[in-house]
Design an enzyme around this catalytic site. Structure first.
Site, mmCIF file in Angstrom:
data_model
loop_
_atom_site.group_PDB
_atom_site.id
_atom_site.type_symbol
_atom_site.label_atom_id
_atom_site.label_comp_id
_atom_site.label_asym_id
_atom_site.label_seq_id
_atom_site.Cartn_x
_atom_site.Cartn_y
_atom_site.Cartn_z
ATOM 1 C CB SER A 1 -13.214 -10.922 33.036
ATOM 2 O OG SER A 1 -13.951 -10.150 33.960
ATOM 3 C CG HIS B 1 -10.385 -13.946 31.729
ATOM 4 N ND1 HIS B 1 -11.184 -14.673 30.878
ATOM 5 C CD2 HIS B 1 -11.163 -13.663 32.808
ATOM 6 C CE1 HIS B 1 -12.385 -14.811 31.399
ATOM 7 N NE2 HIS B 1 -12.398 -14.206 32.579
ATOM 8 C CE LYS C 1 -12.282 -17.228 33.680
ATOM 9 N NZ LYS C 1 -12.730 -17.802 34.973
#
Length: 393
Positions: free
Chosen positions: A181, A209, A240
């Site tokens: 990240s 991610h 996200k």
């Protein structure tokens, strides 16, 4: 002076002295490429909203319809009355999407890592972790009684050495982020899998991610590398790129059944609201048709990274839509962030202890929804501020 001021105030004053103190920013309106703060509009370069799904019409409609049908809350933990048919449907669709036998949903990606790691590891086991893994992995490991070993970031020779040294443990679990990240680089998952197969260890990947970013339709790093059936535990987020909130583990049915009885965040937290579950279900359907969106995400990321590198900035190991711009000390990093804000660009400074003391950076996150004009405006501001701070010449 209160006791809190005496015991905690000095630490806060030290954070301010070091340039590491940051008050919360309170935004007006929802997540997007432009957001309003204190009456001013900024280009937002720090959001994890990779595909822009937070305001997708299908997701919003699903949430509204779920409130009409179920109300605003689930009323209980999952093991009492808090498992609604919409929760079961979400887990079935997640497992199908990820190509696993089962999936189990938690309240966040952070609690997923805590719940899974703390449940499956005991004193006869060892967990082997990349040194740059996310804080939720680190905290999950701390909750276990297992032996703990760290290998240098993406160093496969060191990982193999640790695996050899750990032959006497009952279970060996290698844990890695899929996409890291802070640096935006991708884990060498094929090599990790090969080493774990060679030394009879389990593979655990956190795709927070990578979800919605890597793999066909955003299925993650396992799909990206064609490793289906060879990665034992896949953790993902429903925030996200998915656009909502929550976390999940995609795994075998036996592990799901075990976690239902052992994972404390699952056992002792009220389940997702129906609106959130419905939103996530709608997001999965959007992801199945997301080829153009993901192509745009990667086009934007490649364009932005190349332009920033052309200016002479250090972007570290970035190879994804996470593009760090290294500034150095905490104080220099926060000055850089403040200067960018003056130019109408919001890019949060990331400093120690999240990253090394001399590796403070502005972490830019490029999304599919950024226009080329917004990226160019950000690049122009970077050039202006970088020259003033002597980060580029």
């Amino acid at each position: 002076m209160s006791k809190w001021d005496a015991t905690l105030g000095e630490e806060l004053r030290q954070l301010k002295k070091e340039g590491r103190y940051r008050p919360l920013t309170v935004w007006s309106g929802g997540s997007g490429t432009r957001m309003e703060l204190d009456g001013r509009s900024y280009i937002q370069m720090s959001s994890n909203n990779y595909l822009g799904l937070t305001d997708h019409p299908a997701l919003k409609k699903a949430a509204i319809d779920a409130v009409d049908r179920y109300g605003v809350g689930s009323g209980s933990v999952r093991t009492i009355t808090g498992t609604l048919d919409i929760h079961r449907e979400l887990e079935l669709r997640l497992a199908e999407f990820k190509g696993t036998e089962a999936a189990l949903v938690f309240q966040s990606g952070f609690t997923t890592n805590q719940g899974v790691l703390a449940s499956i590891l005991g004193p006869e086991d060892v967990v082997i972790s990349d040194e740059l893994n996310h804080a939720s992995i680190i905290d999950g490991i701390r909750l276990t009684k297992a032996a703990r070993k760290i290998y240098a970031h993406k160093d496969m020779e060191q990982l193999e050495a640790v695996l050899k040294e750990s032959a006497g443990f009952k279970k060996r679990l290698v844990v890695t982020d899929g996409v890291f990240s802070m640096d935006g680089d991708i884990a060498p998952l094929p090599q990790i899998v090969e080493l774990c197969e060679k030394y009879d260890a389990f593979v655990y990947v956190d795709d927070a991610h990578a979800s919605g970013v890597l793999g066909k339709n955003g299925k993650g790093s396992t799909d990206h590398f064609g490793l289906h059936g060879r990665v034992h535990i896949q953790v993902g987020t429903l925030s996200k790129a998915v656009g909502a909130v929550g976390g999940y583990v995609a795994c075998d049915q036996v592990l799901k059944d075990y976690l239902i009885h052992k994972a404390r965040p699952f056992l002792f937290s009220t389940s997702q609201t129906p609106a959130v579950a419905a939103t996530c279900l709608a997001a999965i359907e959007v992801l199945k048709q997301s080829g153009d969106l993901i192509d745009k995400l990667w086009d934007n990321a490649s364009y932005f990274r190349a332009k920033v590198q052309e200016l002479g900035f250090d972007t570290g190991a970035s190879e994804t839509p996470i593009v760090p711009v290294i500034a150095g000390s905490p104080a220099d990093t926060m000055t850089f962030s403040d200067m960018m804000r003056e130019e109408g660009i919001f890019a949060q400074g990331i400093v120690y202890p999240t990253v090394a003391l001399d590796k403070g950076r502005l972490r830019f996150i490029v999304t599919a929804k950024h226009t080329r004009g917004e990226l160019d405006e950000t690049i122009a501001a970077l050039k202006k501020c970088g020259e003033k701070l002597n980060l580029i010449r």
